[in-house]
Design an enzyme around this catalytic site. Structure first.
Site, mmCIF file in Angstrom:
data_model
loop_
_atom_site.group_PDB
_atom_site.id
_atom_site.type_symbol
_atom_site.label_atom_id
_atom_site.label_comp_id
_atom_site.label_asym_id
_atom_site.label_seq_id
_atom_site.Cartn_x
_atom_site.Cartn_y
_atom_site.Cartn_z
ATOM 1 N N SER A 140 0.625 -1.082 0.316
ATOM 2 C CA SER A 140 0.307 0.453 -0.191
ATOM 3 C C SER A 140 0.349 1.885 -0.178
ATOM 4 O O SER A 140 1.902 0.955 0.618
ATOM 5 C CB SER A 140 -0.892 0.242 1.383
ATOM 6 O OG SER A 140 -1.446 1.180 1.367
ATOM 7 N N TYR A 153 -0.701 -0.984 10.096
ATOM 8 C CA TYR A 153 -0.833 -1.249 8.971
ATOM 9 C C TYR A 153 0.608 -0.655 7.673
ATOM 10 O O TYR A 153 0.969 -1.321 7.007
ATOM 11 C CB TYR A 153 -2.124 -0.268 8.286
ATOM 12 C CG TYR A 153 -2.882 -0.795 6.481
ATOM 13 C CD1 TYR A 153 -3.439 -1.532 6.803
ATOM 14 C CD2 TYR A 153 -2.335 0.117 5.939
ATOM 15 C CE1 TYR A 153 -4.304 -1.811 5.137
ATOM 16 C CE2 TYR A 153 -3.072 0.142 4.837
ATOM 17 C CZ TYR A 153 -3.649 -1.138 4.457
ATOM 18 O OH TYR A 153 -3.678 -1.611 3.278
HETATM 19 P P1 NAP Z 1 -11.294 -5.296 1.156
HETATM 20 O O1 NAP Z 1 -13.057 -5.491 0.174
HETATM 21 O O2 NAP Z 1 -12.224 -4.954 2.474
HETATM 22 O O3 NAP Z 1 -11.326 -6.962 0.921
HETATM 23 C C1 NAP Z 1 -11.005 -7.727 2.214
HETATM 24 C C2 NAP Z 1 -10.653 -9.109 1.411
HETATM 25 O O4 NAP Z 1 -9.664 -9.751 2.524
HETATM 26 C C3 NAP Z 1 -11.572 -9.567 1.761
HETATM 27 O O5 NAP Z 1 -11.836 -10.580 0.511
HETATM 28 C C4 NAP Z 1 -11.862 -11.111 3.229
HETATM 29 O O6 NAP Z 1 -12.424 -11.559 3.049
HETATM 30 C C5 NAP Z 1 -9.723 -10.604 3.185
HETATM 31 N N1 NAP Z 1 -9.247 -11.095 4.228
HETATM 32 C C6 NAP Z 1 -9.502 -10.580 5.598
HETATM 33 N N2 NAP Z 1 -8.838 -11.301 6.324
HETATM 34 C C7 NAP Z 1 -8.265 -12.486 5.913
HETATM 35 C C8 NAP Z 1 -7.401 -13.105 6.900
HETATM 36 N N3 NAP Z 1 -7.589 -13.450 8.182
HETATM 37 N N4 NAP Z 1 -7.626 -13.718 5.716
HETATM 38 C C9 NAP Z 1 -8.022 -14.119 4.741
HETATM 39 N N5 NAP Z 1 -8.561 -13.197 4.175
HETATM 40 C C10 NAP Z 1 -9.165 -12.455 4.768
HETATM 41 O O7 NAP Z 1 -10.199 -4.441 1.268
HETATM 42 P P2 NAP Z 1 -9.894 -4.339 -0.115
HETATM 43 O O8 NAP Z 1 -9.758 -3.229 -0.332
HETATM 44 O O9 NAP Z 1 -10.140 -5.296 -1.530
HETATM 45 O O10 NAP Z 1 -8.023 -4.291 -0.547
HETATM 46 C C11 NAP Z 1 -7.394 -5.721 -0.555
HETATM 47 C C12 NAP Z 1 -5.456 -5.517 -0.348
HETATM 48 O O11 NAP Z 1 -5.133 -4.141 -1.079
HETATM 49 C C13 NAP Z 1 -5.244 -5.089 0.966
HETATM 50 O O12 NAP Z 1 -3.882 -5.687 1.268
HETATM 51 C C14 NAP Z 1 -5.181 -3.434 1.026
HETATM 52 O O13 NAP Z 1 -4.452 -3.412 2.388
HETATM 53 C C15 NAP Z 1 -4.717 -3.097 -0.255
HETATM 54 N N6 NAP Z 1 -4.976 -1.880 -0.230
HETATM 55 C C16 NAP Z 1 -6.296 -1.294 -0.494
HETATM 56 C C17 NAP Z 1 -6.406 -0.089 -0.748
HETATM 57 C C18 NAP Z 1 -7.860 0.545 -0.971
HETATM 58 O O14 NAP Z 1 -7.888 1.323 -1.524
HETATM 59 N N7 NAP Z 1 -8.924 -0.824 -1.149
HETATM 60 C C19 NAP Z 1 -5.299 0.318 -1.262
HETATM 61 C C20 NAP Z 1 -4.612 -0.520 -0.820
HETATM 62 C C21 NAP Z 1 -3.614 -1.413 -0.794
HETATM 63 P P3 NAP Z 1 -13.700 -12.441 4.269
HETATM 64 O O15 NAP Z 1 -14.286 -10.568 3.972
HETATM 65 O O16 NAP Z 1 -14.034 -13.634 3.560
HETATM 66 O O17 NAP Z 1 -12.751 -12.233 5.940
#
Ligand code: NAP
Length: 242
Positions: A140, A153
């Site tokens: 990130s 984070y």
């Molecule tokens: P999201 O919509 O909240 O989805 C998170 C996913 O991670 C869900 O499928 C969730 O599954 C899974 N998860 C959470 N804890 C888990 C665990 N302990 N074991 C297995 N699966 C788990 O998040 P997102 O925005 O798509 O983010 C995805 C990645 O991109 C993350 O690493 C985040 O830090 C990174 N990121 C996101 C952004 C952004 O702006 N969105 C920016 C930079 C980086 P369940 O719901 O089934 O638990």
């Protein structure tokens, strides 16, 4: 009989960026779709992949749980070679450091960083033996710049960059390539409560990114054309950090 596709494990792929990555990779790869609890959403992603003639195996487990990681993956690795790992699963527990609990610190470090160790420890063995493989960690912008209210984070995401560079050096001779994709602000559930009016003026491209724009770069890193790229951090952030 169809040729067997290369297998890619995508963690946290029940929704958001992980789901977009799974769907983007599915035409070319067999997807092992991990998630922890959101079974309904995971099944929807699986059905969408299958409707487009893809192959998708659901693997629900908590990536931070050492025993669950082993129990879910080890039986499969005896009979399968995994081509790729995309470690995307993520959570936030944002708060100022003075009020951050140990649980909030441990949870975030566990899901992002310890999980990366647990997953690569198992999968790298499989890839090294096959003398091929691709590992992509989703970091990130917070791990590159640091972010107030996100000491846990930012530490975990910066840790993924260091861990990936170390691993890239360690496994390069066996043709296993390790890279990091570092998104900025992407439209998902994780960001839907952020104050957009305040944030948009800070982004040179003037908008949040889409999950598909992150998925596209992951797809590139999994493919033949990325065969000379390892140990790199590729930012997908609309110019927010240059
Ligand atoms: P999201 O919509 O909240 O989805 C998170 C996913 O991670 C869900 O499928 C969730 O599954 C899974 N998860 C959470 N804890 C888990 C665990 N302990 N074991 C297995 N699966 C788990 O998040 P997102 O925005 O798509 O983010 C995805 C990645 O991109 C993350 O690493 C985040 O830090 C990174 N990121 C996101 C952004 C952004 O702006 N969105 C920016 C930079 C980086 P369940 O719901 O089934 O638990």
């Amino acid at each position: 009989m169809k040729d067997k596709k290369k297998i890619v494990l995508v963690t946290g792929a029940s929704r958001g960026i992980g789901a977009a990555i799974a769907k983007r990779l599915a035409p070319e790869y067999e997807i092992w779709l991990n998630y922890r609890s959101d079974h309904g959403s995971a099944v929807r992603v699986q059905k969408e992949i299958e409707a487009n003639s893809g192959v998708c195996r659901l693997l629900p487990f908590d990536v931070a749980d050492e025993e669950a990681v082993k129990a879910s993956l080890e039986p499969l690795l005896g009979e399968n070679t995994v081509w790729g790992l995309v470690h995307n699963a993520g959570v936030t527990r944002d708060t100022l450091v003075a009020t951050m609990t140990r649980e909030q610190w441990d949870t975030v470090l566990g899901v992002h960083l310890t999980a990366y160790f647990l997953l690569t420890r198992i999968l790298a063995r499989n890839m090294l033996f096959a003398r091929q493989g691709r590992i992509v960690a989703i970091s990130s912008i917070s791990g590159e710049t640091g972010q107030s209210g996100q000491m846990n984070y930012s530490a975990a995401k910066a840790g993924l960059i260091g861990a990936s560079k170390a691993l890239a050096r360690e496994v390069a001779r066996r043709n296993v390539l390790v890279n990091v994709v570092s998104p900025g602000l992407i439209e998902t559930e994780m960001t839907d409560k952020l104050p957009k009016d305040k944030l948009l003026p800070t982004i040179p491209l003037g908008r949040f990114g889409n999950s598909t724009e992150v998925a596209g770069i992951v797809n590139f890193l999994m493919g033949e054309e990325a065969g000379y790229i390892t140990g790199q951090v590729i930012s997908v952030n609309g110019g927010l950090y240059m």
